[in-house]
Structures are given as structure tokens and as C-alpha cells.
Design an enzyme around this catalytic site. Structure first.
Site, PDB file in Angstrom:
ATOM      1  N   ALA A 147       3.861   1.579  -1.052  1.00 57.02           N
ATOM      2  CA  ALA A 147       4.528   1.723  -2.361  1.00 57.02           C
ATOM      3  C   ALA A 147       3.591   2.376  -3.371  1.00 57.02           C
ATOM      4  O   ALA A 147       4.004   3.213  -4.183  1.00 57.02           O
ATOM      5  CB  ALA A 147       5.004   0.358  -2.856  1.00 57.02           C
ATOM      6  N   TYR A 164       0.845  -1.202   0.000  1.00 51.86           N
ATOM      7  CA  TYR A 164       0.000   0.000   0.000  1.00 51.86           C
ATOM      8  C   TYR A 164       0.878   1.250   0.000  1.00 51.86           C
ATOM      9  O   TYR A 164       0.657   2.190  -0.782  1.00 51.86           O
ATOM     10  CB  TYR A 164      -0.901  -0.032   1.236  1.00 51.86           C
ATOM     11  CG  TYR A 164      -1.747   1.204   1.459  1.00 51.86           C
ATOM     12  CD1 TYR A 164      -2.909   1.420   0.728  1.00 51.86           C
ATOM     13  CD2 TYR A 164      -1.392   2.145   2.422  1.00 51.86           C
ATOM     14  CE1 TYR A 164      -3.697   2.548   0.950  1.00 51.86           C
ATOM     15  CE2 TYR A 164      -2.169   3.266   2.653  1.00 51.86           C
ATOM     16  CZ  TYR A 164      -3.324   3.466   1.912  1.00 51.86           C
ATOM     17  OH  TYR A 164      -4.101   4.582   2.131  1.00 51.86           O
ATOM     18  N   LYS A 176       1.181   4.457  -2.663  1.00 54.63           N
ATOM     19  CA  LYS A 176       0.951   5.851  -2.280  1.00 54.63           C
ATOM     20  C   LYS A 176       2.201   6.705  -2.550  1.00 54.63           C
ATOM     21  O   LYS A 176       2.101   7.885  -2.882  1.00 54.63           O
ATOM     22  CB  LYS A 176       0.515   5.934  -0.814  1.00 54.63           C
ATOM     23  CG  LYS A 176      -0.863   5.326  -0.570  1.00 54.63           C
ATOM     24  CD  LYS A 176      -1.949   6.024  -1.399  1.00 54.63           C
ATOM     25  CE  LYS A 176      -3.349   5.534  -1.108  1.00 54.63           C
ATOM     26  NZ  LYS A 176      -4.384   6.247  -1.872  1.00 54.63           N
TER      27      LYS A 176
HETATM   28  P1  NAP Z   1     -12.905   3.595   1.980  1.00 52.33           P
HETATM   29  O1  NAP Z   1     -13.860   3.985   3.054  1.00 52.33           O
HETATM   30  O2  NAP Z   1     -12.471   2.184   1.911  1.00 52.33           O
HETATM   31  O3  NAP Z   1     -13.523   4.045   0.552  1.00 52.33           O
HETATM   32  C1  NAP Z   1     -12.837   3.787  -0.637  1.00 52.33           C
HETATM   33  C2  NAP Z   1     -13.833   3.667  -1.760  1.00 52.33           C
HETATM   34  O4  NAP Z   1     -13.122   3.406  -2.980  1.00 52.33           O
HETATM   35  C3  NAP Z   1     -14.810   2.497  -1.553  1.00 52.33           C
HETATM   36  O5  NAP Z   1     -16.122   2.889  -1.840  1.00 52.33           O
HETATM   37  C4  NAP Z   1     -14.293   1.467  -2.551  1.00 52.33           C
HETATM   38  O6  NAP Z   1     -15.293   0.565  -2.995  1.00 52.33           O
HETATM   39  C5  NAP Z   1     -13.822   2.381  -3.669  1.00 52.33           C
HETATM   40  N1  NAP Z   1     -13.004   1.663  -4.636  1.00 52.33           N
HETATM   41  C6  NAP Z   1     -12.234   0.557  -4.438  1.00 52.33           C
HETATM   42  N2  NAP Z   1     -11.728   0.131  -5.606  1.00 52.33           N
HETATM   43  C7  NAP Z   1     -12.196   0.964  -6.575  1.00 52.33           C
HETATM   44  C8  NAP Z   1     -12.043   1.039  -7.973  1.00 52.33           C
HETATM   45  N3  NAP Z   1     -11.320   0.124  -8.634  1.00 52.33           N
HETATM   46  N4  NAP Z   1     -12.653   2.033  -8.642  1.00 52.33           N
HETATM   47  C9  NAP Z   1     -13.400   2.947  -7.995  1.00 52.33           C
HETATM   48  N5  NAP Z   1     -13.606   2.935  -6.671  1.00 52.33           N
HETATM   49  C10 NAP Z   1     -12.999   1.954  -5.962  1.00 52.33           C
HETATM   50  O7  NAP Z   1     -11.585   4.454   2.057  1.00 52.33           O
HETATM   51  P2  NAP Z   1     -11.261   5.922   2.661  1.00 52.33           P
HETATM   52  O8  NAP Z   1     -10.689   5.717   4.000  1.00 52.33           O
HETATM   53  O9  NAP Z   1     -12.393   6.845   2.454  1.00 52.33           O
HETATM   54  O10 NAP Z   1     -10.044   6.296   1.706  1.00 52.33           O
HETATM   55  C11 NAP Z   1     -10.151   7.163   0.586  1.00 52.33           C
HETATM   56  C12 NAP Z   1      -8.754   7.433   0.068  1.00 52.33           C
HETATM   57  O11 NAP Z   1      -7.959   7.989   1.109  1.00 52.33           O
HETATM   58  C13 NAP Z   1      -8.019   6.174  -0.390  1.00 52.33           C
HETATM   59  O12 NAP Z   1      -7.225   6.451  -1.519  1.00 52.33           O
HETATM   60  C14 NAP Z   1      -7.126   5.844   0.791  1.00 52.33           C
HETATM   61  O13 NAP Z   1      -5.992   5.095   0.426  1.00 52.33           O
HETATM   62  C15 NAP Z   1      -6.767   7.236   1.275  1.00 52.33           C
HETATM   63  N6  NAP Z   1      -6.339   7.277   2.682  1.00 52.33           N
HETATM   64  C16 NAP Z   1      -7.176   6.853   3.679  1.00 52.33           C
HETATM   65  C17 NAP Z   1      -6.731   6.902   5.006  1.00 52.33           C
HETATM   66  C18 NAP Z   1      -7.583   6.470   6.175  1.00 52.33           C
HETATM   67  O14 NAP Z   1      -7.074   6.387   7.298  1.00 52.33           O
HETATM   68  N7  NAP Z   1      -8.872   6.209   5.990  1.00 52.33           N
HETATM   69  C19 NAP Z   1      -5.447   7.363   5.290  1.00 52.33           C
HETATM   70  C20 NAP Z   1      -4.638   7.772   4.253  1.00 52.33           C
HETATM   71  C21 NAP Z   1      -5.095   7.729   2.949  1.00 52.33           C
HETATM   72  P3  NAP Z   1     -15.320  -0.960  -2.392  1.00 52.33           P
HETATM   73  O15 NAP Z   1     -15.407  -0.838  -0.919  1.00 52.33           O
HETATM   74  O16 NAP Z   1     -16.552  -1.560  -3.011  1.00 52.33           O
HETATM   75  O17 NAP Z   1     -14.075  -1.637  -2.803  1.00 52.33           O
END
Ligand code: NAP
Length: 251
Positions: free
Chosen positions: A158, A156, A160
Site C-alpha cells: 500500500a 508495504y 509503494k
Molecule cells: P535496506 O537494505 O533495508 O536499506 C534501507 C535503508 O533505509 C536502511 O539503511 C535503513 O536504515 C534506511 N531507513 C529506514 N528508515 C529510514 C528513515 N526513516 N529515514 C532514512 N532512512 C531510513 O533496503 P533496500 O533493499 O536497499 O531498499 C531500498 C529501497 O528499495 C526501499 O525503498 C525499498 O522498499 C525498495 N525496494 C527494495 C526491494 C528489494 O528487494 N530489496 C524491492 C523493491 C523495492 P535502518 O536499517 O537503520 O532502518
């Protein structure tokens, strides 16, 4: 209403950070195209209803960011509906923690497909119209994991780090056409992904204590920085990656 008259396309917008950004950008005046995987269409419709309360226009479309032809047709449909896309938020992401030694190729590829290739495909799909208009905003939701990996998140991290590198290189390749490209690096945000990742109350307590602000993040904490990067407030800022983590990482 600093984003009035603008249209933002947000990926992975059915919940968590993406949903907060959809509502948040709309509250600041943007029309939104909210997208997520087809299996999330019910949840996406709920976000569309929330955005609807802001009186800005909202179009909800299924989009898998790993599928080039789908990405291109969704960008086309969104552009037909709103005239143009001014802001792209590459937010879709996945995290399935596993030690590197136990990682299978399928999991490695899935992370790079969504978190890295997805950024490439969506960005390349909106750039031609942005170049033509000499204006545009790309915002990549990376992670502090991309600055420093932690055990079980090597793959993950990598992806990011790749998103941060793409941000820096794109900014130099498209800046001459008035397009800025910036990244937000969230810390631990209490979404489905964030909670799964933390796992235990012990971990929540540990990271809460580590954070300078003595709390973990809420999806709404990402809205202000995104509005900054999406708006004229950041006209002279590009190629940057901003930690939004409550003070758990400082480089
Ligand atoms: P989340 O609640 O898991 O939501 C991510 C969404 O992206 C889900 O609805 C997921 O659908 C969707 N998704 C997955 N694969 C996809 C694809 N191929 N095409 C389109 N949509 C897709 O995550 P979040 O915490 O809101 O995170 C949002 C972003 O912030 C991500 O890039 C994550 O890496 C980044 N981030 C999050 C955190 C944290 O602590 N939450 C920290 C740093 C960075 P499914 O569930 O159906 O797969």
C-alpha cells in the site's frame, strides 16, 4: 560523465540499493549528498569513502525522512555545500512482513511514515529551488509490490502504491517548471531487505526460477535506470513507473 556538474541527494544510502545508487551516480559524474538514519553513520561513512574513489564530491549527513524539520535543514545544508540539488532519490524504505489481520497500528504507521510521508517531505523540501531553476529530477524507489501486493506485504504494498501515485501526481503538478518525477519499481533485489523478505533458500530458488532472466537482482541493477531518469536521456519522460525486476512482473 552524463551527470557531470549535477548534485544528487539520496536517502537511505548507507547500504543496499541506496549505497549502489550513490556510487553509481557518482561514477556517472554527480556529486552526492548521501543520507541515512543517525544509527547508520558508520556504514554511511564507508559509502562516502567508496564514492570518494570516484573523485566526485560527497557529503554524508544523518537524515530521518519522517522528520520534516530535519529534512528541511539537511536540504539547506546540502544546498549550501553544493550550491543546488539537481536530483533527489527517495530511496529510504522499510519492510516488516506481517499478515494484515495481525498488523498493529504502530507497524502500519511506521511503513506509511517512511515509505510514503518520507517521499512527500523530501520532495517538498527540494521543489522550491528546482522550480526556481526550472529544472530538476525526482526519482522514487517504489516496488513491484506497489503494482500487486503479496501475502504478508499488504501494508508495504500500500505504501509503494502510494509512492507510484505520488509520482504520477507530482509529475503533473511540477512538470511546467521543467521537473520530471519518475519511479523505479525494483523486483527482488538481494539487499538486507530483500534477503530478509525471501527468508529461505526455497523462496530464493522459487523466485529465481520465476524470473525471465533466471536470477534475482543486485543493487547495481538499479543504477542504469536511475541514471536514465536522472539525466538528459529522459528529458521527455515523466510520471512513469519502470519495473526493474528481471522479468517477474509485467504490468
Ligand atoms: P535496506 O537494505 O533495508 O536499506 C534501507 C535503508 O533505509 C536502511 O539503511 C535503513 O536504515 C534506511 N531507513 C529506514 N528508515 C529510514 C528513515 N526513516 N529515514 C532514512 N532512512 C531510513 O533496503 P533496500 O533493499 O536497499 O531498499 C531500498 C529501497 O528499495 C526501499 O525503498 C525499498 O522498499 C525498495 N525496494 C527494495 C526491494 C528489494 O528487494 N530489496 C524491492 C523493491 C523495492 P535502518 O536499517 O537503520 O532502518
Amino acid at each position: 560523465m552524463i551527470l557531470e556538474g549535477k548534485t544528487a541527494l539520496i536517502t537511505g544510502a548507507s547500504r543496499g540499493i541506496g549505497a549502489a545508487l550513490a556510487v553509481g551516480l557518482a561514477k556517472h559524474g554527480a556529486n552526492t549528498v548521501i543520507t541515512d538514519l543517525d544509527r547508520q553513520s558508520d556504514e554511511l561513512a564507508k559509502v562516502a569513502a567508496q564514492v570518494g574513489e570516484t573523485e566526485q564530491k560527497c557529503l554524508a549527513l544523518p537524515l530521518d525522512v519522517t522528520n520534516k524539520s530535519v529534512v528541511e535543514s539537511v536540504v539547506g545544508e546540502a544546498t549550501d555545500a553544493f550550491g543546488q540539488i539537481d536530483i533527489l532519490v527517495n530511496n529510504a524504505g522499510i519492510l516488516l512482513p506481517k499478515p494484515l489481520e495481525e498488523l498493529d497500528e504502530k507497524t502500519w504507521d511506521a511503513h506509511f511514515d517512511v515509505n510514503a510521508k518520507g517521499v512527500l517531505l523530501c520532495t517538498n523540501a527540494v521543489l522550491p529551488q528546482m522550480r526556481q531553476r526550472k529544472s530538476g529530477r525526482i526519482i522514487n524507489i517504489a516496488s513491484i509490490a506497489g503494482r500487486q501486493g503479496v501475502p504478508t506485504q499488504g501494508h508495504y504494498a500500500a505504501t509503494k502504491a502510494t509512492a507510484i501515485t505520488l509520482t504520477r501526481v507530482y509529475s503533473q503538478e511540477v512538470g511546467m517548471d521543467g521537473i520530471t518525477v519518475n519511479a523505479i519499481c525494483p523486483g527482488i533485489i538481494l539487499t538486507e531487505m530483500g534477503k530478509n523478505n525471501l527468508g529461505s533458500q526455497e523462496n530464493i530458488d522459487h523466485w529465481t526460477n520465476v524470473a525471465a532472466l533466471k536470477r534475482l537482482g543486485d543493487p547495481d541493477d538499479i543504477v542504469g535506470p536511475a541514471v536514465f531518469f536522472a539525466s538528459d536521456l529522459s528529458n521527455f519522460v515523466t510520471g512513469q513507473a519502470l519495473n526493474v525486476c528481471g522479468g517477474i512482473y509485467f504490468h
